[in-house]
Write an enzyme that holds these catalytic residues in place. Structure first.
Site, PDB file in Angstrom:
ATOM      1  CE  LYS A   1     -56.931  91.489 -29.931  1.00 16.63           C
ATOM      2  NZ  LYS A   1     -57.650  92.733 -30.080  1.00 16.63           N
TER       3      LYS A   1
HETATM    4  C1  LIG Z   1     -57.766  94.187 -29.798  1.00 18.63           C
HETATM    5  C2  LIG Z   1     -58.594  94.792 -28.742  1.00 18.63           C
HETATM    6  C3  LIG Z   1     -59.395  95.917 -28.982  1.00 18.63           C
HETATM    7  C4  LIG Z   1     -59.318  96.737 -30.238  1.00 18.63           C
HETATM    8  O1  LIG Z   1     -59.464  96.057 -31.403  1.00 18.63           O
HETATM    9  P1  LIG Z   1     -58.914  96.678 -32.781  1.00 18.63           P
HETATM   10  O2  LIG Z   1     -59.515  95.782 -33.807  1.00 18.63           O
HETATM   11  O3  LIG Z   1     -57.427  96.594 -32.734  1.00 18.63           O
HETATM   12  O4  LIG Z   1     -59.393  98.071 -32.884  1.00 18.63           O
HETATM   13  C5  LIG Z   1     -60.234  96.357 -27.969  1.00 18.63           C
HETATM   14  N1  LIG Z   1     -60.281  95.731 -26.775  1.00 18.63           N
HETATM   15  C6  LIG Z   1     -59.491  94.676 -26.494  1.00 18.63           C
HETATM   16  C7  LIG Z   1     -59.603  94.029 -25.145  1.00 18.63           C
HETATM   17  C8  LIG Z   1     -58.628  94.175 -27.462  1.00 18.63           C
HETATM   18  O5  LIG Z   1     -57.834  93.138 -27.168  1.00 18.63           O
END
Ligand SMILES: *Cc1c(COP(=O)(O)O)cnc(C)c1O
Length: 377
Positions: free
Chosen positions: A180
């Site tokens: 991210k």
């Molecule tokens: C990455 C992601 C999540 C979950 O995040 P984590 O930190 O991996 O639990 C939820 N929704 C979307 C759209 C994502 O891209």
């Protein structure tokens, strides 16, 4: 292999973490508030609550708006499974709505058709980093008296009509997984303008306990008033987040530059179509997604995908529509045909490498391989 996404860690990030390791507080210390305050300020929200992952952030949001058995929450099918799973954690039912074919963002018209007397909320996803249609979705939420929650895990730094993502819904959730925009290893955040929601979120991430240890002073007393979880983020992780967050401004410029170069390279290739950009938004480019036009290209998406991987290009597919996963088919009776636009898109999309540390020479290699491989029979 050039991955589709990658974290960027520098010496000052490492120093920030080791400073905490030498301090008195590894968790539940001063770095949490500091990260939360910086984050809230960055996205122009009144409150930010740090949790252990983006998934925990979504779960906490569903708890806070009171989702319980019998409740329905509308979600787009073109998303990561966690967007829907958080509803199921609370005993609620995810209702999958289709997306716009040009942007793969939740289609407000599709949402309208899914509203029932059991609908309590809708979760929008800023797919690939582009903010959804908040204006239309707010209108629907107001009209039906339901909550609008934003899964903003793709869109830290994005804007809609000049307003920052994180300040556009009742609650917005973020992830700090290494692919991210910024990372804390694992981590997440919920932002809200509601003081009451922020209070409930803080309780939920700490077992449902009604005060934090700093507030107890000389007393041992606390009460567990709800069933919460241990969803806390450590000071070690928050220190990394504090160090990473200010860099995102520059990183977004890098992401935009990479996207512009891809746009230019694929402009004359009819077999490759980037998703549509909206004019009223600032795009955060978590992903750079293209559709492969099967009627023009002579090979399937699967073959092109495999050839790219074999040639060191770490492409990916975001996402398998959630309603097609066996769990949802079995538990909620979803099936192919429920969201035809998402299903069709899923057959055609690939995500190309985009991350701040991607070098120009690497991007040119990605482009050259795509042109070569999609041109083959
Ligand atoms: C990455 C992601 C999540 C979950 O995040 P984590 O930190 O991996 O639990 C939820 N929704 C979307 C759209 C994502 O891209």
């Amino acid at each position: 292999m050039i991955p589709y996404g990658r974290h960027l860690i520098s010496d000052d990030d490492i120093r920030a973490v080791t400073d905490v390791l030498r301090s008195d507080w590894l968790t539940t210390g001063p770095k949490i508030k500091e990260f939360e305050n910086l984050f809230a300020e960055t996205v122009a929200a009144r409150f930010a609550v740090a949790v252990s992952s983006g998934t925990a952030a979504l779960h906490a949001a569903m708890f806070t708006i009171g989702i319980k058995p019998g409740d329905e929450v509308i979600v787009p099918s073109m998303t990561f499974a966690a967007t829907a799973n958080c509803i199921v954690y609370q005993g609620g039912k995810p209702v999958f709505a289709d997306v716009n074919p040009d942007t793969l963002l939740l289609d407000p018209a599709a949402v309208e058709t899914k509203i029932t007397s059991a609908t309590k909320a809708l979760i929008t996803v800023d797919y690939a980093g582009q903010p959804g249609n908040y204006e239309a979705l707010h209108h629907i939420a107001r009209e039906h008296g339901i909550f609008l929650v934003a899964d903003a895990c793709h869109s830290l730094g994005a804007e809609y009509n000049g307003h920052k993502v994180g300040s556009l819904a009742h609650m917005s959730t973020f992830s700090f997984h290494p692919v991210k925009h910024i990372t804390t290893g694992e981590g997440g955040m919920i932002t809200t303008d509601s003081e009451k929601a922020a209070h409930t979120l803080r309780k939920f991430r700490n077992h449902g306990i009604n005060n934090e240890h700093q507030q107890r002073g000389d007393s041992w007393y606390y009460e567990m008033v709800e069933l919460g979880y241990n969803y806390r983020l450590s000071d070690i992780q928050c220190a990394l987040g504090i160090s990473q967050l200010p860099k995102n401004t520059d990183w977004l410029l890098k992401r935009q530059k990479i996207a512009a170069r891809y746009d230019e390279a694929f402009d004359t290739l009819p077999g490759i179509s980037p998703l549509k950009r909206l004019v009223n938004v600032k795009h955060a480019y978590h992903l750079y997604v293209v559709r492969l036009n099967a009627s023009i290209l002579k090979q399937s998406r699967k073959i092109i995908f495999q050839k790219l991987r074999q040639n060191g290009i770490g492409v990916n597919v975001h996402y398998i529509p959630v309603h097609l996963h066996p769990f949802y088919r079995k538990k909620f009776g979803t099936s192919p045909g429920d969201c035809p636009v998402a299903e069709q898109a899923y057959e055609e999309i690939i995500s190309l490498p985009i991350f701040p540390g991607l070098q120009e020479i690497e991007q040119e290699e990605v482009i050259a391989q795509i042109i070569k491989i999609t041109g083959e029979d």
